[in-house]
Design a protein around this motif. Structure first.
Motif, PDB file in Angstrom:
ATOM      1  N   ASN A 241     -46.513 -33.886 -21.751  1.00  0.00           N
ATOM      2  CA  ASN A 241     -47.884 -33.361 -21.765  1.00  0.00           C
ATOM      3  C   ASN A 241     -48.142 -32.408 -22.924  1.00  0.00           C
ATOM      4  O   ASN A 241     -48.905 -31.441 -22.799  1.00  0.00           O
ATOM      5  CB  ASN A 241     -48.208 -32.657 -20.442  1.00  0.00           C
ATOM      6  CG  ASN A 241     -48.109 -33.591 -19.255  1.00  0.00           C
ATOM      7  OD1 ASN A 241     -48.548 -34.742 -19.328  1.00  0.00           O
ATOM      8  ND2 ASN A 241     -47.518 -33.126 -18.170  1.00  0.00           N
ATOM      9  N   GLY A 242     -47.483 -32.654 -24.058  1.00  0.00           N
ATOM     10  CA  GLY A 242     -47.755 -31.857 -25.249  1.00  0.00           C
ATOM     11  C   GLY A 242     -47.260 -30.434 -25.193  1.00  0.00           C
ATOM     12  O   GLY A 242     -47.755 -29.572 -25.932  1.00  0.00           O
ATOM     13  N   ARG A 243     -46.267 -30.157 -24.347  1.00  0.00           N
ATOM     14  CA  ARG A 243     -45.737 -28.797 -24.237  1.00  0.00           C
ATOM     15  C   ARG A 243     -44.468 -28.650 -25.067  1.00  0.00           C
ATOM     16  O   ARG A 243     -43.743 -29.606 -25.302  1.00  0.00           O
ATOM     17  CB  ARG A 243     -45.434 -28.459 -22.773  1.00  0.00           C
ATOM     18  CG  ARG A 243     -46.664 -28.441 -21.873  1.00  0.00           C
ATOM     19  CD  ARG A 243     -46.276 -28.258 -20.415  1.00  0.00           C
ATOM     20  NE  ARG A 243     -45.471 -29.383 -19.936  1.00  0.00           N
ATOM     21  CZ  ARG A 243     -44.247 -29.270 -19.442  1.00  0.00           C
ATOM     22  NH1 ARG A 243     -43.664 -28.087 -19.360  1.00  0.00           N
ATOM     23  NH2 ARG A 243     -43.588 -30.340 -19.017  1.00  0.00           N
ATOM     24  N   VAL A 244     -44.205 -27.426 -25.491  1.00  0.00           N
ATOM     25  CA  VAL A 244     -42.997 -27.120 -26.249  1.00  0.00           C
ATOM     26  C   VAL A 244     -42.422 -25.817 -25.715  1.00  0.00           C
ATOM     27  O   VAL A 244     -43.163 -24.942 -25.243  1.00  0.00           O
ATOM     28  CB  VAL A 244     -43.312 -27.014 -27.761  1.00  0.00           C
ATOM     29  CG1 VAL A 244     -44.218 -25.828 -28.051  1.00  0.00           C
ATOM     30  CG2 VAL A 244     -42.042 -26.924 -28.583  1.00  0.00           C
ATOM     31  N   MET A 254     -42.909 -20.486 -25.343  1.00  0.00           N
ATOM     32  CA  MET A 254     -43.532 -21.719 -24.884  1.00  0.00           C
ATOM     33  C   MET A 254     -44.854 -21.895 -25.624  1.00  0.00           C
ATOM     34  O   MET A 254     -45.370 -20.950 -26.231  1.00  0.00           O
ATOM     35  CB  MET A 254     -43.748 -21.708 -23.366  1.00  0.00           C
ATOM     36  CG  MET A 254     -44.742 -20.685 -22.864  1.00  0.00           C
ATOM     37  SD  MET A 254     -44.196 -18.951 -23.028  1.00  0.00           S
ATOM     38  CE  MET A 254     -42.779 -18.950 -21.937  1.00  0.00           C
ATOM     39  N   GLY A 255     -45.391 -23.100 -25.578  1.00  0.00           N
ATOM     40  CA  GLY A 255     -46.645 -23.369 -26.268  1.00  0.00           C
ATOM     41  C   GLY A 255     -46.984 -24.841 -26.198  1.00  0.00           C
ATOM     42  O   GLY A 255     -46.516 -25.566 -25.309  1.00  0.00           O
ATOM     43  N   ASN A 256     -47.780 -25.300 -27.140  1.00  0.00           N
ATOM     44  CA  ASN A 256     -48.215 -26.691 -27.183  1.00  0.00           C
ATOM     45  C   ASN A 256     -47.906 -27.292 -28.552  1.00  0.00           C
ATOM     46  O   ASN A 256     -47.790 -26.571 -29.549  1.00  0.00           O
ATOM     47  CB  ASN A 256     -49.722 -26.797 -26.914  1.00  0.00           C
ATOM     48  CG  ASN A 256     -50.101 -26.273 -25.543  1.00  0.00           C
ATOM     49  OD1 ASN A 256     -49.477 -26.601 -24.546  1.00  0.00           O
ATOM     50  ND2 ASN A 256     -51.127 -25.435 -25.493  1.00  0.00           N
ATOM     51  N   TYR A 257     -47.772 -28.614 -28.576  1.00  0.00           N
ATOM     52  CA  TYR A 257     -47.633 -29.307 -29.853  1.00  0.00           C
ATOM     53  C   TYR A 257     -48.562 -30.510 -29.869  1.00  0.00           C
ATOM     54  O   TYR A 257     -48.971 -31.027 -28.826  1.00  0.00           O
ATOM     55  CB  TYR A 257     -46.184 -29.742 -30.108  1.00  0.00           C
ATOM     56  CG  TYR A 257     -45.725 -30.946 -29.308  1.00  0.00           C
ATOM     57  CD1 TYR A 257     -45.859 -32.237 -29.815  1.00  0.00           C
ATOM     58  CD2 TYR A 257     -45.156 -30.793 -28.049  1.00  0.00           C
ATOM     59  CE1 TYR A 257     -45.437 -33.334 -29.088  1.00  0.00           C
ATOM     60  CE2 TYR A 257     -44.730 -31.885 -27.316  1.00  0.00           C
ATOM     61  CZ  TYR A 257     -44.877 -33.156 -27.841  1.00  0.00           C
ATOM     62  OH  TYR A 257     -44.469 -34.248 -27.111  1.00  0.00           O
ATOM     63  N   ARG A 258     -48.880 -30.960 -31.075  1.00  0.00           N
ATOM     64  CA  ARG A 258     -49.745 -32.130 -31.242  1.00  0.00           C
ATOM     65  C   ARG A 258     -49.153 -33.020 -32.321  1.00  0.00           C
ATOM     66  O   ARG A 258     -48.937 -32.581 -33.456  1.00  0.00           O
ATOM     67  CB  ARG A 258     -51.164 -31.714 -31.625  1.00  0.00           C
ATOM     68  CG  ARG A 258     -52.139 -32.888 -31.764  1.00  0.00           C
ATOM     69  CD  ARG A 258     -53.564 -32.390 -31.979  1.00  0.00           C
ATOM     70  NE  ARG A 258     -54.511 -33.498 -32.045  1.00  0.00           N
ATOM     71  CZ  ARG A 258     -54.878 -34.107 -33.170  1.00  0.00           C
ATOM     72  NH1 ARG A 258     -54.358 -33.700 -34.334  1.00  0.00           N
ATOM     73  NH2 ARG A 258     -55.738 -35.103 -33.153  1.00  0.00           N
ATOM     74  N   SER A 265     -48.103 -30.355 -35.328  1.00  0.00           N
ATOM     75  CA  SER A 265     -48.467 -28.942 -35.364  1.00  0.00           C
ATOM     76  C   SER A 265     -48.208 -28.301 -34.009  1.00  0.00           C
ATOM     77  O   SER A 265     -48.103 -28.987 -32.987  1.00  0.00           O
ATOM     78  CB  SER A 265     -49.940 -28.770 -35.753  1.00  0.00           C
ATOM     79  OG  SER A 265     -50.784 -29.419 -34.809  1.00  0.00           O
ATOM     80  N   PHE A 266     -48.100 -26.965 -34.011  1.00  0.00           N
ATOM     81  CA  PHE A 266     -47.865 -26.184 -32.801  1.00  0.00           C
ATOM     82  C   PHE A 266     -48.996 -25.177 -32.626  1.00  0.00           C
ATOM     83  O   PHE A 266     -49.563 -24.686 -33.611  1.00  0.00           O
ATOM     84  CB  PHE A 266     -46.526 -25.449 -32.890  1.00  0.00           C
ATOM     85  CG  PHE A 266     -45.345 -26.357 -33.059  1.00  0.00           C
ATOM     86  CD1 PHE A 266     -44.698 -26.892 -31.963  1.00  0.00           C
ATOM     87  CD2 PHE A 266     -44.887 -26.690 -34.330  1.00  0.00           C
ATOM     88  CE1 PHE A 266     -43.614 -27.739 -32.109  1.00  0.00           C
ATOM     89  CE2 PHE A 266     -43.798 -27.534 -34.495  1.00  0.00           C
ATOM     90  CZ  PHE A 266     -43.170 -28.062 -33.379  1.00  0.00           C
TER      91      PHE A 266
END
Length: 325
Positions: A241-244, A254-258, A265-266
């Motif tokens: 689900n686009g999480r990092v 923690m965060g998101n990536y695309r 990108s993060f």
């Protein structure tokens, strides 16, 4: 006569109980003949345990025993007391959830995803293979050809070959699981493709690009050419689900990536608030700043992850060899 009726009812009731019991039992083990799968970047091995009831799952330096569980499709195995780890086998493909994270589709050696997309450039073409049917937009054409039935003519641990004949032409699709680059921006894919139409061959790439990044923890070994502080730990893991998430030196983040055609990108990166030695805090600050500036991600020749910022600075990481990070 009365006793006969009682006997008949008893038999019927017994049969009903047997059928109900059978319906609740897990299905027969449906494992790949190879006994191994690749789930993104993670290689796993599965085999029945010594008692024949449990399933042994091995990955990195871990071995987990899973217990059979009822399911409508395939064969489901769940870690006792931990439903966040489960394995659903369906022959040459499988689904693995580790500690709550659903990994990319697990494939036996050479198999392709259940929905396999391929593209080519110069000339442009695209294809989707699903359930041995292909939708193809051929080179130099705009209109897609639908419902092309494929015959699998070669299957080995390196890839697959499919053939088909239509009223208009004959075609062949060869899939080799080797790192592939396509287009002027050299986007990377996990598989190389050769599409042959009436004797004319066209090169391309295919597969889910997230398979290149997901499935393992990446251990950072270099930050923009500066290396790392001895015995410090900096990691990165691409989750569903686009999480990092990972370790930034002192704190976990923690965060998101695309991941898109434009690059990698993060965003929305955040961390816990522990305090460590100033040198570790400086390294952590630099790592998170660089992550926020990443514009692309690639896999290098030695299997390393290369995250590049808009300024050309690079974060280099390698797949972890242990699950105990």
């Amino acid at each position: 006569m009365f006793k006969g009726r009682i006997f008949s009812l008893t038999i019927l009731a017994g049969c009903s109980l047997v059928l109900a019991a059978c319906a609740s039992q897990p299905k027969t083990l449906a494992l790949s003949d190879y006994g191994s799968y690749r789930c993104g970047q993670l290689d796993i091995r599965v085999a029945p345990a010594e008692d024949g009831q449990l399933l042994g799952l091995e990955y990195l330096d871990r071995r987990v025993l899973l217990k059979p569980s009822p399911t409508d499709t395939g064969a489901l195995y769940v870690a006792p007391g931990d439903t966040s780890t489960r394995f659903l086998a369906e022959g040459k493909r499988a689904t693995l959830t580790l500690k709550g994270d659903l990994l990319p589709e697990c494939l036996e050696p050479g198999a392709i995803e259940s929905q396999f997309e391929a593209i080519g450039a110069d000339p442009d073409w695209s294809a989707l293979i699903e359930n041995n049917r292909m939708t193809l937009t051929p080179p130099y054409q705009q209109q897609a050809l639908n419902e092309i039935w494929l015959t699998e003519t070669l299957a080995n641990r390196h890839g697959r070959t499919f053939e088909a004949k239509t009223e208009a032409q004959s075609l062949e699709v060869r899939v080799a699981h080797q790192l592939c680059e396509v287009g002027l921006d050299k986007r990377q894919y996990p598989s190389q493709i050769r599409l042959t139409l009436d004797g004319n061959s066209f090169e391309g790439c295919g597969g889910d690009r997230e398979r290149l990044f997901r499935g393992v923890q990446w251990v950072v070994e270099d930050l923009a050419g500066a290396g790392l502080i001895d015995r410090s730990m900096v990691t990165l893991q691409f989750l569903g689900n686009g999480r990092v998430a990972g370790r930034a030196s002192c704190n976990r983040f923690m965060g998101n990536y695309r991941l898109s055609d434009d690059g990698l990108s993060f965003s929305t990166l955040g961390s816990t608030m522990m305090a460590c030695a100033p040198s570790l805090m400086n390294q952590e600050r630099k790592y998170l700043e660089l992550l926020g500036q990443v514009v692309d991600g690639r896999i290098g020749r030695q299997g390393e992850l290369l995250l590049e910022t808009g300024n050309g600075e690079v974060i280099k990481a390698f797949p972890a060899t242990t699950d105990n990070l």
